[in-house]
Motif scaffolding. Structure first.
Motif, PDB file in Angstrom:
ATOM      1  N   GLY A 173       0.779  -1.226   0.000  1.00 41.11           N
ATOM      2  CA  GLY A 173       0.000   0.000   0.000  1.00 41.11           C
ATOM      3  C   GLY A 173       0.808   1.272   0.000  1.00 41.11           C
ATOM      4  O   GLY A 173       0.243   2.366  -0.013  1.00 41.11           O
ATOM      5  N   GLU A 174       2.144   1.156  -0.014  1.00 38.52           N
ATOM      6  CA  GLU A 174       2.971   2.365   0.010  1.00 38.52           C
ATOM      7  C   GLU A 174       3.171   2.932  -1.391  1.00 38.52           C
ATOM      8  O   GLU A 174       3.203   2.212  -2.380  1.00 38.52           O
ATOM      9  N   MET A 175       3.320   4.253  -1.443  1.00 39.85           N
ATOM     10  CA  MET A 175       3.722   4.950  -2.660  1.00 39.85           C
ATOM     11  C   MET A 175       5.175   5.374  -2.464  1.00 39.85           C
ATOM     12  O   MET A 175       5.464   6.316  -1.724  1.00 39.85           O
ATOM     13  N   LEU A 176       6.098   4.629  -3.078  1.00 40.02           N
ATOM     14  CA  LEU A 176       7.523   4.930  -2.993  1.00 40.02           C
ATOM     15  C   LEU A 176       7.955   5.621  -4.275  1.00 40.02           C
ATOM     16  O   LEU A 176       7.810   5.056  -5.366  1.00 40.02           O
ATOM     17  N   VAL A 177       8.472   6.826  -4.158  1.00 40.32           N
ATOM     18  CA  VAL A 177       8.983   7.553  -5.314  1.00 40.32           C
ATOM     19  C   VAL A 177      10.504   7.423  -5.335  1.00 40.32           C
ATOM     20  O   VAL A 177      11.177   7.719  -4.344  1.00 40.32           O
ATOM     21  N   VAL A 178      11.029   6.941  -6.462  1.00 44.84           N
ATOM     22  CA  VAL A 178      12.475   6.812  -6.648  1.00 44.84           C
ATOM     23  C   VAL A 178      12.908   7.945  -7.559  1.00 44.84           C
ATOM     24  O   VAL A 178      12.381   8.098  -8.660  1.00 44.84           O
ATOM     25  N   MET A 179      13.862   8.742  -7.093  1.00 45.13           N
ATOM     26  CA  MET A 179      14.265   9.891  -7.894  1.00 45.13           C
ATOM     27  C   MET A 179      15.770  10.056  -7.901  1.00 45.13           C
ATOM     28  O   MET A 179      16.493   9.512  -7.072  1.00 45.13           O
ATOM     29  N   GLY A 180      16.227  10.815  -8.867  1.00 45.90           N
ATOM     30  CA  GLY A 180      17.650  11.087  -9.038  1.00 45.90           C
ATOM     31  C   GLY A 180      17.870  11.671 -10.415  1.00 45.90           C
ATOM     32  O   GLY A 180      16.964  11.695 -11.244  1.00 45.90           O
ATOM     33  N   LEU A 181      19.073  12.130 -10.661  1.00 47.50           N
ATOM     34  CA  LEU A 181      19.407  12.691 -11.964  1.00 47.50           C
ATOM     35  C   LEU A 181      19.528  11.583 -12.999  1.00 47.50           C
ATOM     36  O   LEU A 181      19.571  10.395 -12.660  1.00 47.50           O
ATOM     37  N   SER A 182      19.599  11.949 -14.270  1.00 49.06           N
ATOM     38  CA  SER A 182      19.792  10.964 -15.331  1.00 49.06           C
ATOM     39  C   SER A 182      21.076  10.186 -15.062  1.00 49.06           C
ATOM     40  O   SER A 182      22.112  10.773 -14.718  1.00 49.06           O
ATOM     41  N   GLY A 183      20.999   8.858 -15.183  1.00 50.36           N
ATOM     42  CA  GLY A 183      22.164   8.023 -14.938  1.00 50.36           C
ATOM     43  C   GLY A 183      22.365   7.631 -13.492  1.00 50.36           C
ATOM     44  O   GLY A 183      23.343   6.959 -13.161  1.00 50.36           O
ATOM     45  N   SER A 184      21.418   7.997 -12.624  1.00 50.61           N
ATOM     46  CA  SER A 184      21.569   7.675 -11.202  1.00 50.61           C
ATOM     47  C   SER A 184      21.238   6.219 -10.895  1.00 50.61           C
ATOM     48  O   SER A 184      21.567   5.721  -9.817  1.00 50.61           O
ATOM     49  N   GLY A 185      20.547   5.535 -11.803  1.00 52.24           N
ATOM     50  CA  GLY A 185      20.227   4.127 -11.609  1.00 52.24           C
ATOM     51  C   GLY A 185      18.782   3.857 -11.253  1.00 52.24           C
ATOM     52  O   GLY A 185      18.402   2.698 -11.044  1.00 52.24           O
ATOM     53  N   LYS A 186      17.949   4.893 -11.248  1.00 51.07           N
ATOM     54  CA  LYS A 186      16.576   4.696 -10.764  1.00 51.07           C
ATOM     55  C   LYS A 186      15.763   3.788 -11.675  1.00 51.07           C
ATOM     56  O   LYS A 186      15.042   2.901 -11.192  1.00 51.07           O
ATOM     57  N   SER A 187      15.849   3.974 -12.984  1.00 52.06           N
ATOM     58  CA  SER A 187      15.085   3.116 -13.900  1.00 52.06           C
ATOM     59  C   SER A 187      15.614   1.689 -13.877  1.00 52.06           C
ATOM     60  O   SER A 187      14.840   0.721 -13.925  1.00 52.06           O
ATOM     61  N   THR A 188      16.933   1.543 -13.774  1.00 52.51           N
ATOM     62  CA  THR A 188      17.522   0.198 -13.702  1.00 52.51           C
ATOM     63  C   THR A 188      17.062  -0.518 -12.446  1.00 52.51           C
ATOM     64  O   THR A 188      16.732  -1.709 -12.471  1.00 52.51           O
ATOM     65  N   LEU A 189      17.026   0.205 -11.316  1.00 53.65           N
ATOM     66  CA  LEU A 189      16.580  -0.408 -10.070  1.00 53.65           C
ATOM     67  C   LEU A 189      15.155  -0.930 -10.202  1.00 53.65           C
ATOM     68  O   LEU A 189      14.861  -2.064  -9.792  1.00 53.65           O
ATOM     69  N   PHE A 220      11.659  16.833  -8.247  1.00 54.84           N
ATOM     70  CA  PHE A 220      11.511  16.771  -6.792  1.00 54.84           C
ATOM     71  C   PHE A 220      10.147  17.280  -6.346  1.00 54.84           C
ATOM     72  O   PHE A 220       9.552  16.746  -5.410  1.00 54.84           O
ATOM     73  N   ASP A 221       9.634  18.307  -7.008  1.00 45.76           N
ATOM     74  CA  ASP A 221       8.299  18.798  -6.651  1.00 45.76           C
ATOM     75  C   ASP A 221       7.244  17.707  -6.848  1.00 45.76           C
ATOM     76  O   ASP A 221       6.328  17.552  -6.036  1.00 45.76           O
ATOM     77  N   GLU A 222       7.374  16.958  -7.943  1.00 47.80           N
ATOM     78  CA  GLU A 222       6.446  15.860  -8.200  1.00 47.80           C
ATOM     79  C   GLU A 222       6.568  14.793  -7.121  1.00 47.80           C
ATOM     80  O   GLU A 222       5.563  14.274  -6.622  1.00 47.80           O
ATOM     81  N   ALA A 223       7.812  14.484  -6.734  1.00 46.22           N
ATOM     82  CA  ALA A 223       8.035  13.487  -5.687  1.00 46.22           C
ATOM     83  C   ALA A 223       7.414  13.921  -4.372  1.00 46.22           C
ATOM     84  O   ALA A 223       6.746  13.133  -3.692  1.00 46.22           O
ATOM     85  N   LEU A 224       7.614  15.175  -4.006  1.00 42.46           N
ATOM     86  CA  LEU A 224       7.077  15.680  -2.744  1.00 42.46           C
ATOM     87  C   LEU A 224       5.554  15.632  -2.736  1.00 42.46           C
ATOM     88  O   LEU A 224       4.927  15.398  -1.698  1.00 42.46           O
ATOM     89  N   ARG A 225       4.965  15.848  -3.889  1.00 43.37           N
ATOM     90  CA  ARG A 225       3.502  15.896  -3.974  1.00 43.37           C
ATOM     91  C   ARG A 225       2.876  14.505  -3.882  1.00 43.37           C
ATOM     92  O   ARG A 225       1.784  14.339  -3.345  1.00 43.37           O
ATOM     93  N   LEU A 226       3.576  13.498  -4.396  1.00 47.29           N
ATOM     94  CA  LEU A 226       2.966  12.184  -4.544  1.00 47.29           C
ATOM     95  C   LEU A 226       3.372  11.161  -3.485  1.00 47.29           C
ATOM     96  O   LEU A 226       2.613  10.237  -3.187  1.00 47.29           O
ATOM     97  N   ALA A 227       4.552  11.292  -2.902  1.00 51.52           N
ATOM     98  CA  ALA A 227       5.182  10.181  -2.194  1.00 51.52           C
ATOM     99  C   ALA A 227       4.737   9.997  -0.751  1.00 51.52           C
ATOM    100  O   ALA A 227       4.478  10.964  -0.039  1.00 51.52           O
ATOM    101  N   ASP A 228       4.677   8.719  -0.324  1.00 49.09           N
ATOM    102  CA  ASP A 228       4.701   8.391   1.096  1.00 49.09           C
ATOM    103  C   ASP A 228       6.152   8.421   1.583  1.00 49.09           C
ATOM    104  O   ASP A 228       6.445   8.929   2.655  1.00 49.09           O
ATOM    105  N   ARG A 229       7.045   7.817   0.767  1.00 48.41           N
ATOM    106  CA  ARG A 229       8.481   7.908   1.012  1.00 48.41           C
ATOM    107  C   ARG A 229       9.188   8.214  -0.304  1.00 48.41           C
ATOM    108  O   ARG A 229       8.685   7.894  -1.376  1.00 48.41           O
ATOM    109  N   ILE A 230      10.364   8.806  -0.187  1.00 50.16           N
ATOM    110  CA  ILE A 230      11.186   9.127  -1.347  1.00 50.16           C
ATOM    111  C   ILE A 230      12.542   8.454  -1.180  1.00 50.16           C
ATOM    112  O   ILE A 230      13.170   8.554  -0.119  1.00 50.16           O
TER     113      ILE A 230
END
Length: 346
Positions: free
Chosen positions: A59-75, A230-240
């Motif tokens: 039930g959690e909304m986890l937002v994964v964020m970082g700059l391009s090449g940070s590994g978020k999509s790969t994770l 980051f604004d999108e993450a702050l608006r949507l996330a339970d955790r970032i």
């Protein structure tokens, strides 16, 4: 040390332990050496995910964020085993993804997972209704049943009346809604979204965020959402979870990330953020004291929401209640003013 695990949870639907993903020639054979010596990337290896340990509760909304090449999509692709990991383990509801056969993995994705990516991936020769019903067709579901489900999902995302349109006849925002409806049609327990709004203009993007928050309120889904905004993450996330060079620098609530960045890198991410717009009163709550009197405020309110009251209220401690009216404790008015006026961090 960065805080990786976040708050203690009672039930984890996704668990990853020491997950690594290295691209190159037979990286598993040299995993220990590559992990110890990141400079080997110059020898043809790319260490995209580095020793990530993470629990995602149901039930959690986890937002994964970082700059391009940070590994978020790969994770996120590792979490769904769209790509195989080089080291570590990923389990979904206790099942180790690496041990599943191809047929078991396909069945798990069809029954448990929904995915939405940057490219809408709609079938141009099929109508909107047929696009949404397509994954149910792949399940072998009867035509009438799958179309009825597709119509329900289109109504849910605000596209009732567009069933017979083709993708080319829709705006970008409408196409994105079709993609969301299609992923929801399979009733996934786990929903992966990889920068689904990044190609949209600001007005449509905001509209889609509003729509997404509405859907989130209606459904108890476990959601992994990737963004670099980051604004999108702050608006949507339970955790970032903030990533850099394949590592998670910090995984925590938006309030704690803004108030207590774990690393210098996270602090740079939050430096320009208006903390009063992010920090909710509930994060400042302490056990109730005898000095807390008068009407309570809602824990879900941000400090910015209560700015006028904070400036004019003479109470030193103000009681706080949750959405059900249960008294949670109280917060020190001065702590909130410090965040509002920028005079310190609580």
């Amino acid at each position: 040390m960065p805080q990786i695990g976040g708050p203690t949870v009672t039930e984890s639907i996704i668990t990853c332990r020491n997950v690594c993903k290295i691209f190159g020639d037979n990286p598993a054979k040299h995993l220990a050496e590559l992990t110890a010596n990141p400079s080997l990337s110059s020898a043809g290896y790319v260490h995209a995910v580095r020793n990530v340990t993470l629990d995602v509760p149901r039930g959690e909304m986890l937002v994964v964020m970082g700059l391009s090449g940070s590994g978020k999509s790969t994770l996120v692709r590792c979490l769904s085993r769209l790509i195989d990991i080089t080291g570590g383990t990923v389990t979904v509801e206790g099942r180790d993804l690496a041990t599943l056969s191809e047929a078991e993995l396909i069945d798990l994705r069809r029954r448990k997972m929904g995915m939405v990516f940057q490219s809408f991936g709609l079938l141009p020769h099929r109508s909107v209704l047929e696009n949404v019903a397509f994954p149910l067709e792949m399940r072998g579901q009867e035509r009438g049943t799958r179309y009825a489900r597709a119509r329900e999902m289109l109504e849910l995302v605000g596209l009732k009346g567009r069933e017979d349109y083709f993708p080319r006849e829709l705006s970008g925002g409408q196409q994105q809604r079709v993609g969301i409806a299609r992923s929801l049609a399979v009733e996934p327990d786990i929903w992966f979204l990889d920068e689904p709004f990044s190609a949209l203009d600001p007005l449509i993007r905001r509209e889609m965020q509003d729509e997404f928050l509405r859907l989130k309120g209606l459904m108890n889904k476990t959601i992994i959402f990737i963004t670099h905004d980051f604004d999108e993450a702050l608006r949507l996330a339970d955790r970032i979870a903030i990533m850099k060079d394949g590592r998670i620098e910090q995984c925590d609530t938006p309030d704690r990330i803004v108030l207590h960045p774990a690393t210098e890198y996270v602090a740079k991410f939050t430096a320009e953020i208006d903390r009063a717009r992010v920090v909710r009163i509930g994060s400042l709550v302490r056990p109730l004291t005898s000095g807390a009197e008068g009407g309570p405020v809602q824990a879900s309110c941000t400090i910015r929401d209560l700015a006028r009251q904070l400036v004019s209220d003479s109470r030193s401690h103000i009681p706080v209640q949750d959405g059900k009216g249960t008294l949670l404790g109280a917060f020190a008015r001065q702590d909130a003013l410090d965040v509002l006026l920028g005079d310190g961090v609580c």
